[in-house]
Design an enzyme around this catalytic site. Structure first.
Site, short mmCIF file in Angstrom:
data_model
loop_
_atom_site.label_atom_id
_atom_site.label_comp_id
_atom_site.label_asym_id
_atom_site.label_seq_id
_atom_site.Cartn_x
_atom_site.Cartn_y
_atom_site.Cartn_z
N SER A 157 45.76 20.07 76.23
CA SER A 157 47.05 20.68 75.90
C SER A 157 48.15 19.70 76.25
O SER A 157 48.07 18.98 77.25
CB SER A 157 47.21 21.98 76.70
OG SER A 157 48.58 22.28 76.85
N GLU A 204 37.10 26.37 67.24
CA GLU A 204 38.10 27.24 66.61
C GLU A 204 38.32 26.85 65.15
O GLU A 204 38.49 27.71 64.28
CB GLU A 204 39.41 27.18 67.40
CG GLU A 204 39.29 27.90 68.73
CD GLU A 204 40.38 27.52 69.72
OE1 GLU A 204 40.41 28.09 70.81
OE2 GLU A 204 41.21 26.64 69.41
N ASN A 262 40.17 22.58 75.75
CA ASN A 262 40.09 23.64 74.74
C ASN A 262 38.99 23.41 73.70
O ASN A 262 38.73 22.28 73.31
CB ASN A 262 41.43 23.77 74.01
CG ASN A 262 42.53 24.27 74.93
OD1 ASN A 262 42.27 25.05 75.84
ND2 ASN A 262 43.74 23.81 74.71
N HIS A 293 27.16 44.63 70.64
CA HIS A 293 28.56 45.08 70.82
C HIS A 293 29.27 44.26 71.90
O HIS A 293 30.19 44.74 72.55
CB HIS A 293 28.64 46.56 71.19
CG HIS A 293 27.78 47.44 70.34
ND1 HIS A 293 28.22 48.00 69.17
CD2 HIS A 293 26.47 47.81 70.48
CE1 HIS A 293 27.24 48.69 68.62
NE2 HIS A 293 26.16 48.59 69.39
N LYS A 304 44.00 22.09 80.86
CA LYS A 304 43.29 22.68 79.72
C LYS A 304 42.22 21.77 79.11
O LYS A 304 42.40 20.57 78.98
CB LYS A 304 44.29 23.04 78.62
CG LYS A 304 45.22 24.17 79.01
CD LYS A 304 44.53 25.50 78.96
CE LYS A 304 44.79 26.13 77.62
NZ LYS A 304 44.06 27.39 77.50
#
Ligand code: ARG
Length: 454
Positions: free
Chosen positions: A291, A304, A299, A157, A297
Site C-alpha cells: 500500500s 483480487e 495485499n 456456507h 500492508k
C-alpha cells in the site's frame, strides 16, 4: 490513403468519420498470420481450379511470404489507416507482387476470409491455454503432495463443517481444471475450418478443390508461426451458415468464462484464507503488492484481479450473445465486434493461469494455526451422529440427540470431551465417554469417510 477492396461502385470519397468508425485493424491485426495462411490456401485452390498459372501462384506465394516477413507479429499495425487486416495484406501484396495481387480475391470474400482467419487463430491459441491449464493443475498437485497429511476444517456456507484433507481441497480445483481442459479440447476439435462460402452464396470453384491439409501448403514457410498447422481445410457445407456462424467464438468464450469462474473461486478462497482472521495460508511476497499509505500492508491484489477479471469474461460472453441474437442471415458487420471479446478473453485467461501457477506453487500453509481450528468440537458432531447410528440408533434420532448435546455444550461452555459420562448418558444411554472422546480426532474423522477413494 489506403486502397479499398470495394472502391468500384463509389464515386464519393468515404467520410473520414466512417473510415475510423468502421476500421478494425487496431484489433484484427492479430489475425495477420492466420489471414496469410488463408491466402496461401486460397492461392492453392485457385491454382488447382485454373484461375492462376503456376507462374502467378509462385509470385503470389512469394509476395505473401514477403508481407508476412515484413509484418512480423503485426503489432505495429495498430496505427494503420487500412480498414482491416485483410485490406492491409491485400495492399501490401500489391506492393510486393504487382498486378497478380489483383487476382487473389477471385472467388473470395472477406466474409469467408474473416471466419477462416478467426478459426485458424483459435486453433492456434487454444493449445497454449490447454498447456497453461496443465501447468496450474501441476502446481495444485505439487502443493497437495507437499501437504499430503494435513487436515483442515472443511466449510459449507463458510461455516465449519467437517474435517477434510487439504489435498482434497486443492485437488477439487484440479478436478475443475480437468473439466475445463476437456471442454476446450472438445471445442477446438469441433471447429471445422472451411472455405468456399464466398460472400454468402458459394463460389464457382468445385467444392473438392477446397480439400487440403494446411501443413502441406505451408511446409517450410518461414515466419508462419501458426503452431497448429494441422488445420485441415474442407469445403463449406452450407455457405450461408459458414459466413454467419460465430458459435465457435461463443463456445470458446463461454468455456473460458467457466474457467475464469473456477479461478475466481480459488482466488476468493485464498483471499479469505490469507486474512489475519483465518491465517491458514501465506501468499508469497513475490505475488503480493503493498500500500502507498499503510506500510504494513501485503495485499492479495493478484487474486483480487483474478476475481475481478471473471466479470470481464462474462461481459464478453454476454456481448457476443447479444450481438448475435438478432442478426438476419447471413453476414452482418456487427460480427466484426466478435474479435475484441475473443482476443481479450483468451489473453486474460492465459495471463491468469500463468500467474496462478506461480502463486499456487509458492503457497505456505500455516499448519499450527490450522490445527488450532481443528479443536472446534462442532467439526466432529456428524461423526458423533454416525457413532450412534452404528449403535443402531435411527439417523434422525441420533441427529437430534447430538444437536441437543452440542447446544448444551455451547450454552454451558463445557466441551463435550470434558463432560462426565453421567451427563452424556442424559442425552443417550448409548454414549460411552471413552468412545466419544476418541472421535474428536481429525484423522479418525477423515479416515472414517470411505466413499472417497484414497
Ligand atoms: N473486418 C470485417 C469483419 O471482421 C471483414 C468483413 C467485411 N465484410 C464486409 N462485407 N464488409 O467482419
Amino acid at each position: 490513403m489506403a486502397k479499398k477492396l470495394w472502391g468500384g461502385r463509389f464515386e464519393k470519397k468515404t467520410d473520414p468519420l466512417v473510415e475510423s468508425f468502421t476500421r478494425s485493424i487496431q484489433f484484427d491485426y492479430k489475425l495477420a498470420a492466420a489471414d496469410i495462411l488463408g491466402s496461401l490456401l486460397h492461392v492453392e485452390v485457385l491454382a488447382k481450379s485454373g484461375y492462376l498459372t503456376a507462374q502467378e501462384s509462385k509470385k503470389l506465394i512469394s509476395g505473401l511470404k514477403t508481407v508476412l516477413k515484413k509484418m512480423k507479429d503485426g503489432s505495429a499495425l495498430c496505427q494503420s489507416r487500412e480498414e482491416d487486416i485483410h485490406s492491409y495484406i491485400q495492399n501490401q501484396l500489391y506492393k510486393y507482387a504487382g498486378d497478380v495481387a489483383l487476382k487473389l480475391q477471385t472467388a473470395r470474400s472477406r466474409n469467408d476470409q474473416v471466419v477462416f482467419a478467426t478459426k485458424a487463430y483459435c486453433k492456434n491459441e487454444l493449445p497454449g491455454i490447454m498447456r497453461d491449464i496443465l501447468s496450474l493443475s501441476g502446481s495444485l498437485v505439487a502443493v497437495a503432495q507437499k501437504y499430503m497429511k494435513v487436515i483442515i476444517p472443511g466449510f459449507t456456507h463458510l461455516q465449519h463443517a467437517q474435517p477434510i484433507y487439504l489435498k482434497d481441497y486443492l485437488l477439487a480445483y484440479a478436478a475443475m481444471l480437468e473439466r475445463d481442459l476437456a471442454r476446450i479440447e472438445q471445442i477446438e476439435k469441433g471447429i471445422s475450418v472451411t472455405m468456399g462460402a464466398g460472400a454468402l452464396a458459394g463460389t464457382p470453384v468445385m467444392s473438392d478443390r477446397y480439400n487440403m491439409k494446411a501443413r502441406e501448403v505451408i511446409e517450410g514457410l518461414e515466419g508462419l508461426t501458426l503452431r497448429n498447422s494441422g488445420i485441415e481445410l474442407k469445403p463449406t457445407q452450407n455457405s450461408l451458415d459458414s459466413v454467419s456462424d460465430r458459435d465457435f467464438v461463443i463456445e470458446i468464450v463461454s468455456a473460458l468464462s467457466i474457467l475464469a469462474m473456477h479461478l475466481s473461486r480459488l482466488a476468493e478462497d485464498l483471499i479469505i484464507w490469507s486474512t489475519k482472521e483465518f491465517d491458514f495460508v501465506e501468499i508469497d511476497e513475490a505475488f503480493c503488492t503493498g500500500s502507498s499509505l499503510m506500510p504494513q500492508k501485503k495485499n492479495p491484489d493478484v487474486l483480487e484481479l483474478v476475481r475481478g477479471y471473471a466479470g470481464k469474461l462474462y461481459g464478453n460472453l454476454v456481448s457476443l450473445l447479444v450481438t448475435m441474437k438478432g442478426l438476419p442471415l447471413s453476414y452482418n458487420r456487427d460480427m466484426q465486434l466478435d474479435k475484441e471479446p475473443l482476443f481479450e478473453s483468451i489473453e486474460i485467461v492465459s495471463a491468469e493461469l500463468k500467474v496462478l501457477t506461480g502463486l499456487v506453487k509458492t503457497l505456505k500453509f500455516n499448519e499450527e494455526k490450522i490445527s488450532e481450528h481443528l479443536k472446534d468440537e462442532g467439526l466432529y458432531a456428524t461423526d458423533l451422529v454416525y457413532y450412534l447410528v452404528d449403535k443402531k440408533v435411527p439417523f434422525k434420532d441420533a441427529h437430534t440427540v447430538i444437536g441437543k448435546l452440542v447446544k448444551y455444550s455451547l450454552e454451558r461452555g463445557i466441551r463435550i470431551k470434558e463432560m462426565p459420562e453421567s451427563t452424556l448418558k442424559k442425552f443417550s444411554a448409548k454414549l460411552v465417554k471413552k468412545e466419544v472422546c476418541r472421535l474428536f480426532d481429525p484423522r479418525v474423522s477423515v479416515d472414517s469417510k470411505r466413499s472417497v477413494k484414497r
